[in-house]
Write a protein that holds these residues in place. Structure first.
Motif, mmCIF file in Angstrom:
data_model
loop_
_atom_site.group_PDB
_atom_site.id
_atom_site.type_symbol
_atom_site.label_atom_id
_atom_site.label_comp_id
_atom_site.label_asym_id
_atom_site.label_seq_id
_atom_site.Cartn_x
_atom_site.Cartn_y
_atom_site.Cartn_z
ATOM 1 N N TRP A 39 0.901 -1.151 -0.017
ATOM 2 C CA TRP A 39 0.094 -0.167 0.022
ATOM 3 C C TRP A 39 0.784 1.260 0.019
ATOM 4 C CZ3 TRP A 39 -4.982 -0.310 3.304
ATOM 5 C CH2 TRP A 39 -5.908 -1.278 2.578
ATOM 6 N N LEU A 40 1.973 1.060 0.687
ATOM 7 C CA LEU A 40 3.074 2.242 0.698
ATOM 8 C C LEU A 40 3.314 2.795 -0.779
ATOM 9 C CD1 LEU A 40 4.833 1.152 3.785
ATOM 10 C CD2 LEU A 40 3.432 3.228 3.805
ATOM 11 N N ILE A 98 -4.625 4.515 -4.665
ATOM 12 C CA ILE A 98 -5.233 4.200 -3.432
ATOM 13 C C ILE A 98 -5.972 5.064 -2.791
ATOM 14 C CG2 ILE A 98 -2.975 4.588 -2.114
ATOM 15 C CD1 ILE A 98 -3.704 1.953 -0.662
ATOM 16 N N LEU A 99 -5.484 6.406 -2.824
ATOM 17 C CA LEU A 99 -6.214 7.398 -2.172
ATOM 18 C C LEU A 99 -7.124 8.366 -3.111
ATOM 19 C CD1 LEU A 99 -3.534 8.649 0.603
ATOM 20 C CD2 LEU A 99 -5.612 7.393 0.896
ATOM 21 N N MET A 100 -6.478 8.555 -4.282
ATOM 22 C CA MET A 100 -7.356 9.419 -5.247
ATOM 23 C C MET A 100 -8.484 8.541 -6.087
ATOM 24 S SD MET A 100 -6.019 12.079 -4.288
ATOM 25 C CE MET A 100 -6.732 13.331 -5.401
ATOM 26 N N PRO A 101 -9.229 9.215 -6.696
ATOM 27 C CA PRO A 101 -10.207 8.278 -7.382
ATOM 28 C C PRO A 101 -9.422 7.780 -8.601
ATOM 29 C CG PRO A 101 -11.170 10.503 -7.189
ATOM 30 C CD PRO A 101 -9.903 10.619 -6.564
ATOM 31 N N PRO A 135 -10.252 -3.313 -0.168
ATOM 32 C CA PRO A 135 -10.638 -2.099 0.223
ATOM 33 C C PRO A 135 -10.101 -0.832 -0.519
ATOM 34 C CG PRO A 135 -8.801 -3.140 1.889
ATOM 35 C CD PRO A 135 -9.014 -3.859 0.528
ATOM 36 N N LEU A 147 -9.768 3.063 -0.396
ATOM 37 C CA LEU A 147 -9.666 4.263 0.593
ATOM 38 C C LEU A 147 -9.892 5.536 -0.090
ATOM 39 C CD1 LEU A 147 -6.287 2.902 2.093
ATOM 40 C CD2 LEU A 147 -8.575 2.115 2.480
ATOM 41 N N GLY A 148 -9.729 6.454 0.845
ATOM 42 C CA GLY A 148 -9.431 7.836 0.084
ATOM 43 C C GLY A 148 -10.955 8.472 0.180
ATOM 44 N N HIS A 193 -10.009 11.671 2.095
ATOM 45 C CA HIS A 193 -8.632 12.147 1.874
ATOM 46 C C HIS A 193 -8.610 13.820 1.841
ATOM 47 C CE1 HIS A 193 -4.480 12.585 0.163
ATOM 48 N NE2 HIS A 193 -4.943 13.489 -1.001
ATOM 49 N N PHE A 247 -2.948 3.091 8.531
ATOM 50 C CA PHE A 247 -2.867 2.849 6.972
ATOM 51 C C PHE A 247 -2.086 1.359 6.765
ATOM 52 C CE2 PHE A 247 -0.576 2.985 3.095
ATOM 53 C CZ PHE A 247 -1.556 3.666 2.124
ATOM 54 N N PHE A 306 -3.869 -1.556 8.681
ATOM 55 C CA PHE A 306 -5.019 -1.975 7.801
ATOM 56 C C PHE A 306 -4.924 -2.730 6.515
ATOM 57 C CE2 PHE A 306 -8.760 -0.359 5.109
ATOM 58 C CZ PHE A 306 -9.757 -1.551 5.758
ATOM 59 N N LEU A 314 -6.209 7.215 8.079
ATOM 60 C CA LEU A 314 -6.154 6.232 6.963
ATOM 61 C C LEU A 314 -5.661 6.923 5.829
ATOM 62 C CD1 LEU A 314 -6.141 3.102 6.707
ATOM 63 C CD2 LEU A 314 -8.398 3.553 5.910
ATOM 64 N N ASP A 315 -6.747 8.072 5.704
ATOM 65 C CA ASP A 315 -6.874 8.778 4.322
ATOM 66 C C ASP A 315 -6.046 10.243 4.035
ATOM 67 O OD1 ASP A 315 -8.366 6.719 3.449
ATOM 68 O OD2 ASP A 315 -10.432 7.773 3.568
ATOM 69 N N ARG A 316 -6.111 10.524 5.451
ATOM 70 C CA ARG A 316 -5.162 11.864 5.730
ATOM 71 C C ARG A 316 -5.609 13.034 4.712
ATOM 72 N NH1 ARG A 316 -0.605 9.594 4.121
ATOM 73 N NH2 ARG A 316 -1.874 7.807 4.224
#
Lengths: 185, 420
Positions: free
Chosen positions: A135-136, A157-160, B66, B68-69, B72, B386, B389, B418-420
């Motif tokens: 994930w990192l 992972i975070l953005m759409p 999962p 995430l985001g 965010h 993060f 999970f 998790l999303d910050r």
């Protein structure tokens, strides 16, 4: 009151260096790496309070495996993977992927920085060495567009998923490029 | 056929889960097919908003992906446009269940970068507050884990004690949730005179609640059936995946930054590390319960003889002067101006630093790259949630659908962090 201030000053004098090191003798890790790879191959990084090196992208994966498997180093815990966009710094190569490592055995931290050029931003994935990198590395890919070769599941992972840019790049504006007006829910 | 984006998402995930080659026992003559279930993003047990696509084989979970985001907020990007002290307010919003730990972890990193030694009083106050917010975090984690499984009482008992803790935070910081209490080199202000007394009271209340929760859950047949042997994480996997905090210790790894790389003078406090044996959700619960008791000990020691003296380090280039002095002395007024005006403020030397503290969820690290200016050039948060999970898909595979909330609750995922 005067006494207290004095004590405080005394403590400051004692406390110098407490921030400086994290558990290990200075230079241990670098010495070990030099013994294996030769002096020329090791350039020290500029991390504060922790040993660090700048590694080459081409030999990066065997190097990281060495850091983990060598019994004198045994960096078995990958703390963090992140990147720095050095666009506004005085650096030739734009990106640097930074790894924070920790060894449970030796109670020692270490930092590895690997320059990655903007023209072909890829680097070998260390998921095969530390599964926790999964994930990192996805986050670094998401935020900087650096491709991790050999990653089993390299998606944002975070953005759409359909987000066009990599927002932590320095040339991406703080207020975005208007994506928020066009979000599909 | 018209497909909405959410359908596309599910199809893509289905394809991906199939490719993972999940081996599963099947009754050979009974044809079954896997069902895709969207868990969240709006589900009470997700504690915030997170979305999981579960592939179910009957009631068993064959795979979980999962997404995430949803929360965010771009804190790391924002941090590059905020001065070092302004960023403190953003750290509140990461793990919003123990904002003080975030405040402390962040300023600790900046102080390491600037080589500022904080005063003994500041150090003891920070330790006491960090442990108090650990109490609040663990109470909530245990309470909601029980609530998700169906035990409502433990949650209420925990919340009652948490209320007392939050009253203390309000008395100290002026706010209950968005504390923003630390400053580079010191604190927003000194603690109130009755701090030690309030801290002892809230610890007592917490221990009372912990004893009640203990009686409600520890030997409760339903609780044990739901958590024992669920989400088992071996010590090897915990290390390889970078798990930290109670999740790591429940798997039997004796490691805590407070013990192994002491900061804020933790080496002078007498406390034990609870270690689990089986690495399941039940052990994670037990570890958290014992950590509450150990933290209570630390708080007692920290407030017992709170050192006298100033809370702010004597570093005029980095720390705001006393407000009373600003009104009376020219130099202090100038320093105040230099610290707060646009374009001024604490400026660390060029360099990069990584500093970690033991937050309630595990290793909370801040990586800061400074170019010598007023704003960090790059600021990175290493969020414990993060990394912890990312174990979830592995932990849940093969368990029942109802175990999803049990495992999720035991990992204590905070979506804000998790999303910050």
């Amino acid at each position: 009151m005067g006494n207290e201030v004095e004590n405080h000053e005394e403590h400051r004098a004692e406390g110098v260096g407490q921030h400086g090191r994290s558990g290990s003798e200075p230079g241990n890790v670098t010495t070990r790496i030099r013994a294996r790879y030769g002096d020329a191959a090791v350039r020290g990084g500029n991390a504060v309070g922790c040993e660090s090196v700048i590694a080459e992208r081409d030999t990066h994966l065997p190097f990281m495996t060495f850091l983990k498997d060598d019994p004198e180093l045994s960096f078995d815990y990958l703390v963090d993977v992140t990147a720095v966009d050095r666009l506004q710094l005085d650096e030739e190569i734009r990106f640097a992927v930074v790894y924070q490592l920790y060894s449970y055995k030796h109670n020692r931290r270490f930092s590895v920085s690997v320059p990655v050029p903007e023209a072909d931003p890829w680097i070998g994935s260390v998921v095969s060495v530390w599964p926790g990198a999964n994930w990192l590395e996805r986050e670094v890919y998401d935020m900087y567009g650096i491709v991790f070769e050999g990653h089993p599941d390299l998606r944002r992972i975070l953005m759409p998923d359909d987000f066009g840019s990599h927002p932590l790049r320095k040339d991406y504006p703080l207020h975005g490029k208007g994506e928020r007006d066009n979000f599909v829910f | 056929m018209n497909t909405t984006p959410i359908d596309k998402l599910a199809e893509a995930d289905l394809e991906e889960i199939r490719n993972e080659r999940v081996t599963f026992e099947r009754t050979p003559d009974m044809p079954t097919e896997h069902m895709i279930l969207n868990f969240g993003p709006q589900h009470p047990a997700t504690h915030g908003t997170l979305h999981m696509v579960l592939e179910l084989d009957g009631e068993k979970v064959a795979g979980a992906t999962p997404h995430l985001g949803y929360l965010h907020t771009g804190f790391e990007k924002l941090g590059e446009y905020r001065s070092y002290n302004q960023f403190v307010t953003l750290t509140d919003r990461m793990n919003y269940l123990s904002p003080l730990c975030n405040n402390i972890g962040y300023t600790h990193a900046v102080e390491k970068l600037m080589n500022i030694e904080i005063t003994p009083r500041c150090r003891s106050i920070r330790v006491a507050l960090a442990e108090l917010s650990r109490l609040a975090d663990h109470l909530l984690c245990i309470g909601t884990a029980a609530l998700d499984i169906g035990a409502f009482t433990a949650f209420l008992y925990g919340f009652r004690a948490r209320e007392v803790l939050y009253d203390l935070f309000e008395a100290v910081c002026g706010t209950r949730l968005t504390t923003s209490y630390t400053r580079v080199g010191g604190l927003l202000r000194d603690v109130p005179d009755n701090f030690a007394e309030m801290a002892r009271e809230s610890v007592e209340e917490t221990l009372r609640a912990t004893a009640e929760i203990d009686r409600l859950l520890t030997h409760n047949r339903i609780w044990r059936d739901r958590t024992e042997g669920v989400g088992v994480l071996s010590a090897e996997d915990a290390v390889a995946w970078g798990a930290t905090g109670p999740v790591l210790r429940a798997s039997g790894v004796e490691w805590d930054i407070r013990k192994n790389e002491p900061y804020l003078g933790y080496e002078t406090y007498d406390f034990d590390l609870p270690i689990g044996r089986n690495g399941d959700a039940y052990d994670r619960y037990l570890v958290r319960m014992e950590e509450i008791r150990q933290s209570a000990q630390i708080i007692h020691q920290a407030v017992e003889d709170l050192p006298a003296g100033p809370v702010n380090a004597d570093e005029e280039h980095a720390v705001l002067p006393e407000k009373s002095e600003v009104y009376e002395s020219m130099e202090s007024l100038i320093y105040h101006f230099k610290m707060t005006m646009e374009g001024h403020g604490p400026t660390p030397p060029v360099g990069e630093v990584y500093a970690a503290t033991e937050a309630p969820n595990g290793e909370l690290g801040f990586f800061i790259v400074s170019d010598g200016s007023r704003e960090p050039y790059r600021i990175r948060v290493r969020p414990p949630s993060f990394v912890n999970f990312s174990l979830f898909p592995m932990l849940i595979r093969g368990h029942m659908l109802s175990d999803v909330v049990a495992v999720l609750g035991s990992l204590n995922v905070i979506a804000g962090e998790l999303d910050r």
